[in-house]
Design a protein around this motif. Sequence first.
Motif, PDB file in Angstrom:
ATOM      1  N   GLU A   1      42.180  35.487  44.229  1.00  0.00           N
ATOM      2  CA  GLU A   1      40.673  35.157  44.550  1.00  0.00           C
ATOM      3  C   GLU A   1      40.711  34.599  46.034  1.00  0.00           C
ATOM      4  O   GLU A   1      39.646  34.424  46.793  1.00  0.00           O
TER       5      GLU A   1
ATOM      6  N   HIS B   1      40.249  48.898  38.244  1.00  0.00           N
ATOM      7  CA  HIS B   1      40.159  47.493  38.575  1.00  0.00           C
ATOM      8  C   HIS B   1      41.298  46.536  38.478  1.00  0.00           C
ATOM      9  O   HIS B   1      41.302  45.260  39.049  1.00  0.00           O
TER      10      HIS B   1
ATOM     11  N   ASP C   1      43.456  46.375  46.758  1.00  0.00           N
ATOM     12  CA  ASP C   1      41.986  46.162  46.919  1.00  0.00           C
ATOM     13  C   ASP C   1      41.107  46.957  45.890  1.00  0.00           C
ATOM     14  O   ASP C   1      41.015  48.108  46.299  1.00  0.00           O
ATOM     15  N   CYS C   2      40.925  46.388  44.554  1.00  0.00           N
ATOM     16  CA  CYS C   2      40.264  47.230  43.954  1.00  0.00           C
ATOM     17  C   CYS C   2      38.529  46.872  43.749  1.00  0.00           C
ATOM     18  O   CYS C   2      37.712  47.387  43.353  1.00  0.00           O
ATOM     19  N   LYS C   3      38.212  46.293  45.058  1.00  0.00           N
ATOM     20  CA  LYS C   3      36.941  45.922  45.223  1.00  0.00           C
ATOM     21  C   LYS C   3      36.208  46.843  46.073  1.00  0.00           C
ATOM     22  O   LYS C   3      35.063  47.348  45.753  1.00  0.00           O
ATOM     23  N   THR C   4      36.894  47.556  46.923  1.00  0.00           N
ATOM     24  CA  THR C   4      36.420  48.518  47.900  1.00  0.00           C
ATOM     25  C   THR C   4      37.124  49.710  47.865  1.00  0.00           C
ATOM     26  O   THR C   4      36.927  50.517  48.348  1.00  0.00           O
TER      27      THR C   4
END
Length: 256
Positions: free
Chosen positions: A45, A99, A188-191
Motif C-alpha cells: 500500500e 485481486h 497491479d490488481c487495481k487497474t
Amino acid sequence: MCGRYALTATPEDILEFLSVIEIDDFPKRYNIAPTQPILLVVESERQAPGSNLPSRRAMLARWGFLPGWVKDPKDFPLLINARAETAAEKASFRAAMRHRRVLVPASGFYEWHRPSKEEGGKSQAYWIRPKHGGLVAFAGLMETYASADGSEVDTAAILTTRANGAISPIHERMPVVIDPQDFTRWLDCKTQEPRDVASLMKPAQDDLFEAIPVADLVNKVANMGPDLQLPVAPLMPLPKVKKAASSGDGGQLSLF
C-alpha cells in the motif's frame, strides 16, 4: 507443472532484482516442496521512495492454495499449480487472479522426464535454471484462508503454461515467468484486470533456461543440500524437440 524449485539467492540479490523495500534474512533452499513456506513478493500500500508507484514487500505463504470458500482443507486437494489458460475462469483461482497476483522469486526449478512405455527406463530429474544465472520470477496467486476457529494462513500457487521448445522434451508444462519490465503490470490488481495481463502468461523464451540432468536425490524432501544440483550423466538422451502441448492434469499435485 512445477512441483519442486530452489531459491539460493541472497536477500540482497532479491532486493535488487524485485525492488523489494525490505526483506528478512533466510537460508539458501535447494529443494522447496509443496506445503512448505515459500517467499512471495506482493504490491504494498506504500509508495516506493522517490516514485509514485506502489512499493513491493516480501512475505511467506504456504505452498498449497486454499480458496476462501473451502470448508475443510482436509477434504480439498493440494493445489500447488494453476493453469494459466483457465485460472481466470476457475472457481478456485478466479478471485486471486483478479485481486491477489504475486511474484515467486526462484533460482530455477526441477522437472522430471518420464519415459514412455516404448522408451522404458527410469524417470530422469532435471535442474532447470537460467542460462546466465541469477533469478527469475514465477507468476503466482495468493489467498489468505480463514479457518472456522478464526486462524488465518496465507497460501499460494504457481501459474504454469505450456512448455517452450527447450523444455517440452522433458515435460509439457512449465512455470509462467514474468519479465522484470512486467513486474509492475502483473502486480497491479487495481487497474490491470486478468484480461489485461493475459499476454504475460506465456512460455518463456527458448533460450532463457538450461536443463541439467541431476540425481534422484531431489525426490526426497529431506535432501536439501547443494549436491542436488550436481550434474550427472543422463539415463537416456531426451527425445527430439516436440511441439509443446497444453493438455494434462491441470498442473495440480497431491503427492505430498
